[in-house]
Design a protein around this motif. Structure first.
Motif, PDB file in Angstrom:
ATOM      1  N   TRP A 299       1.031  -2.014  -6.357  1.00 26.47           N
ATOM      2  CA  TRP A 299       0.452  -1.396  -5.170  1.00 26.47           C
ATOM      3  C   TRP A 299      -1.065  -1.329  -5.272  1.00 26.47           C
ATOM      4  O   TRP A 299      -1.629  -1.275  -6.353  1.00 26.47           O
ATOM      5  CB  TRP A 299       1.028  -0.014  -4.917  1.00 26.47           C
ATOM      6  CG  TRP A 299       0.831   0.993  -6.034  1.00 26.47           C
ATOM      7  CD1 TRP A 299       1.662   1.229  -7.086  1.00 26.47           C
ATOM      8  CD2 TRP A 299      -0.273   1.890  -6.198  1.00 26.47           C
ATOM      9  NE1 TRP A 299       1.161   2.221  -7.891  1.00 26.47           N
ATOM     10  CE2 TRP A 299      -0.034   2.644  -7.368  1.00 26.47           C
ATOM     11  CE3 TRP A 299      -1.435   2.132  -5.473  1.00 26.47           C
ATOM     12  CZ2 TRP A 299      -0.917   3.614  -7.834  1.00 26.47           C
ATOM     13  CZ3 TRP A 299      -2.315   3.094  -5.929  1.00 26.47           C
ATOM     14  CH2 TRP A 299      -2.051   3.828  -7.098  1.00 26.47           C
TER      15      TRP A 299
ATOM     16  N   THR B 142       0.766   4.123   1.024  1.00 29.93           N
ATOM     17  CA  THR B 142       0.614   5.103   2.100  1.00 29.93           C
ATOM     18  C   THR B 142       1.938   5.403   2.792  1.00 29.93           C
ATOM     19  O   THR B 142       2.251   6.551   3.088  1.00 29.93           O
ATOM     20  CB  THR B 142      -0.418   4.607   3.134  1.00 29.93           C
ATOM     21  OG1 THR B 142      -1.660   4.399   2.479  1.00 29.93           O
ATOM     22  CG2 THR B 142      -0.591   5.609   4.262  1.00 29.93           C
ATOM     23  N   PHE B 143       2.723   4.351   3.089  1.00 32.20           N
ATOM     24  CA  PHE B 143       3.972   4.532   3.834  1.00 32.20           C
ATOM     25  C   PHE B 143       5.225   4.302   2.986  1.00 32.20           C
ATOM     26  O   PHE B 143       6.328   4.240   3.527  1.00 32.20           O
ATOM     27  CB  PHE B 143       3.993   3.608   5.057  1.00 32.20           C
ATOM     28  CG  PHE B 143       2.913   3.916   6.052  1.00 32.20           C
ATOM     29  CD1 PHE B 143       2.880   5.136   6.716  1.00 32.20           C
ATOM     30  CD2 PHE B 143       1.902   3.002   6.316  1.00 32.20           C
ATOM     31  CE1 PHE B 143       1.882   5.420   7.632  1.00 32.20           C
ATOM     32  CE2 PHE B 143       0.903   3.286   7.233  1.00 32.20           C
ATOM     33  CZ  PHE B 143       0.889   4.495   7.891  1.00 32.20           C
TER      34      PHE B 143
ATOM     35  N   SER C  45      -2.630  -3.856  10.566  1.00 26.97           N
ATOM     36  CA  SER C  45      -2.948  -2.580  11.221  1.00 26.97           C
ATOM     37  C   SER C  45      -3.402  -2.795  12.661  1.00 26.97           C
ATOM     38  O   SER C  45      -3.105  -1.986  13.546  1.00 26.97           O
ATOM     39  CB  SER C  45      -4.022  -1.818  10.435  1.00 26.97           C
ATOM     40  OG  SER C  45      -3.463  -1.229   9.282  1.00 26.97           O
TER      41      SER C  45
ATOM     42  N   ASP D  38      -3.883  -3.598   3.279  1.00 28.80           N
ATOM     43  CA  ASP D  38      -3.545  -2.998   4.571  1.00 28.80           C
ATOM     44  C   ASP D  38      -2.243  -2.203   4.422  1.00 28.80           C
ATOM     45  O   ASP D  38      -1.254  -2.723   3.897  1.00 28.80           O
ATOM     46  CB  ASP D  38      -3.367  -4.128   5.594  1.00 28.80           C
ATOM     47  CG  ASP D  38      -3.222  -3.633   7.023  1.00 28.80           C
ATOM     48  OD1 ASP D  38      -2.476  -2.658   7.240  1.00 28.80           O
ATOM     49  OD2 ASP D  38      -3.825  -4.238   7.918  1.00 28.80           O
ATOM     50  N   PRO D  39      -2.206  -0.953   4.879  1.00 27.41           N
ATOM     51  CA  PRO D  39      -0.989  -0.147   4.710  1.00 27.41           C
ATOM     52  C   PRO D  39       0.227  -0.663   5.473  1.00 27.41           C
ATOM     53  O   PRO D  39       1.351  -0.297   5.157  1.00 27.41           O
ATOM     54  CB  PRO D  39      -1.409   1.244   5.213  1.00 27.41           C
ATOM     55  CG  PRO D  39      -2.605   1.017   6.051  1.00 27.41           C
ATOM     56  CD  PRO D  39      -3.288  -0.186   5.499  1.00 27.41           C
ATOM     57  N   HIS D  40       0.019  -1.531   6.457  1.00 30.72           N
ATOM     58  CA  HIS D  40       1.134  -2.067   7.242  1.00 30.72           C
ATOM     59  C   HIS D  40       1.489  -3.491   6.824  1.00 30.72           C
ATOM     60  O   HIS D  40       2.118  -4.225   7.588  1.00 30.72           O
ATOM     61  CB  HIS D  40       0.801  -2.023   8.734  1.00 30.72           C
ATOM     62  CG  HIS D  40       0.635  -0.645   9.270  1.00 30.72           C
ATOM     63  ND1 HIS D  40       1.696   0.209   9.474  1.00 30.72           N
ATOM     64  CD2 HIS D  40      -0.477   0.053   9.617  1.00 30.72           C
ATOM     65  CE1 HIS D  40       1.256   1.369   9.936  1.00 30.72           C
ATOM     66  NE2 HIS D  40      -0.058   1.300  10.030  1.00 30.72           N
TER      67      HIS D  40
ATOM     68  N   ASN E 257       0.885  -1.164   0.000  1.00 29.21           N
ATOM     69  CA  ASN E 257       0.000   0.000   0.000  1.00 29.21           C
ATOM     70  C   ASN E 257       0.921   1.211   0.000  1.00 29.21           C
ATOM     71  O   ASN E 257       1.806   1.304   0.858  1.00 29.21           O
ATOM     72  CB  ASN E 257      -0.890  -0.009   1.241  1.00 29.21           C
ATOM     73  CG  ASN E 257      -1.866   1.140   1.279  1.00 29.21           C
ATOM     74  OD1 ASN E 257      -1.502   2.284   1.039  1.00 29.21           O
ATOM     75  ND2 ASN E 257      -3.110   0.849   1.615  1.00 29.21           N
TER      76      ASN E 257
ATOM     77  N   ARG F 132      -4.085   0.729  -2.977  1.00 32.43           N
ATOM     78  CA  ARG F 132      -4.334   1.659  -1.873  1.00 32.43           C
ATOM     79  C   ARG F 132      -5.512   1.207  -1.004  1.00 32.43           C
ATOM     80  O   ARG F 132      -5.401   1.090   0.211  1.00 32.43           O
ATOM     81  CB  ARG F 132      -4.576   3.071  -2.398  1.00 32.43           C
ATOM     82  CG  ARG F 132      -4.594   4.128  -1.293  1.00 32.43           C
ATOM     83  CD  ARG F 132      -4.715   5.529  -1.843  1.00 32.43           C
ATOM     84  NE  ARG F 132      -3.595   5.911  -2.680  1.00 32.43           N
ATOM     85  CZ  ARG F 132      -2.431   6.370  -2.214  1.00 32.43           C
ATOM     86  NH1 ARG F 132      -2.237   6.487  -0.921  1.00 32.43           N
ATOM     87  NH2 ARG F 132      -1.464   6.694  -3.042  1.00 32.43           N
TER      88      ARG F 132
END
Length: 201
Positions: free
Chosen positions: A94, A74-75, A145, A100-102, A72, A96
């Motif tokens: 990727w 995001t990070f 997350s 999960d961003p983590h 993701n 979004r």
């Protein structure tokens, strides 16, 4: 999903003679029940081009050749389309909303798919150790997350306990009386007794 535990304790930040730092990775035990997370990875930066080769080099012999990775964004400030790793190229994609961003998702077209918790690089060693242990414990069923949020809760609670303990020590050593004196005691009255200069001087 099947995985193997390696590099334990995984949070040691030692440098071997080759001068390349050890990979900070811990995987769920082989034969454990399928879980939402297959392991935890603690990269040293948010640079996928720099971080992925070492990760894939360790996982290829365990899980079959990794051919694709998704994140993701995001990070991850830059998501390269391809990353060269030892002897082959890994495609990077990727999602979004869907991922999960983590979490880092790894695919091998010979074996299957694995999900790793990505521990933020700036995480303290204590929190990272807790996350790695929890993420690879088959009895837990939190999302990536969810694991990060739980770790943040424990970190905040520990800091609050520490602040509370320091305040108790301060009070037990007379700090409470000193504070009261500073606001209501003789020191405050003494300021009123400073003589004012006579008129005309």
């Amino acid at each position: 999903m099947t995985a193997t535990m390696i590099h334990k304790p995984a949070v040691e930040d030692r440098t071997p003679s080759s001068s390349s730092p050890l990979l900070r990775l811990q995987l769920a035990p082989t034969g454990s029940a399928p879980a939402l997370i297959d392991g935890a990875w603690w990269p040293r930066s948010r640079d996928l081009t720099a971080e992925l080769p070492a990760l894939v080099a360790v996982l290829d012999p365990l899980w079959g050749r990794i051919t694709r990775v998704t994140v993701n964004p995001t990070f991850w400030p830059v998501v390269p389309r391809r990353v060269p790793v030892h002897g082959h190229v890994v495609k990077v994609g990727w999602f979004r909303a869907e991922q999960d961003p983590h979490k880092l998702l790894l695919l091998s077209y010979t074996v299957g798919r694995w999900d790793l918790l990505v521990i933020p690089p700036e995480t303290s060693a204590v929190t990272a150790a807790r996350l790695m242990t929890t993420a690879t414990d088959p009895s837990w069923s939190l999302t990536a997350s969810g694991l990060i949020q739980e770790a943040e809760f424990f970190r905040t609670a520990a800091e609050a306990d520490w602040d509370s303990a320091r305040e108790r020590v301060w009070d037990s050593e007379g700090g409470q009386d000193v504070r009261r004196t500073a606001s209501h005691g003789p020191a405050a009255v003494g300021l009123d007794r400073v003589p004012m200069p006579a008129a005309g001087r």
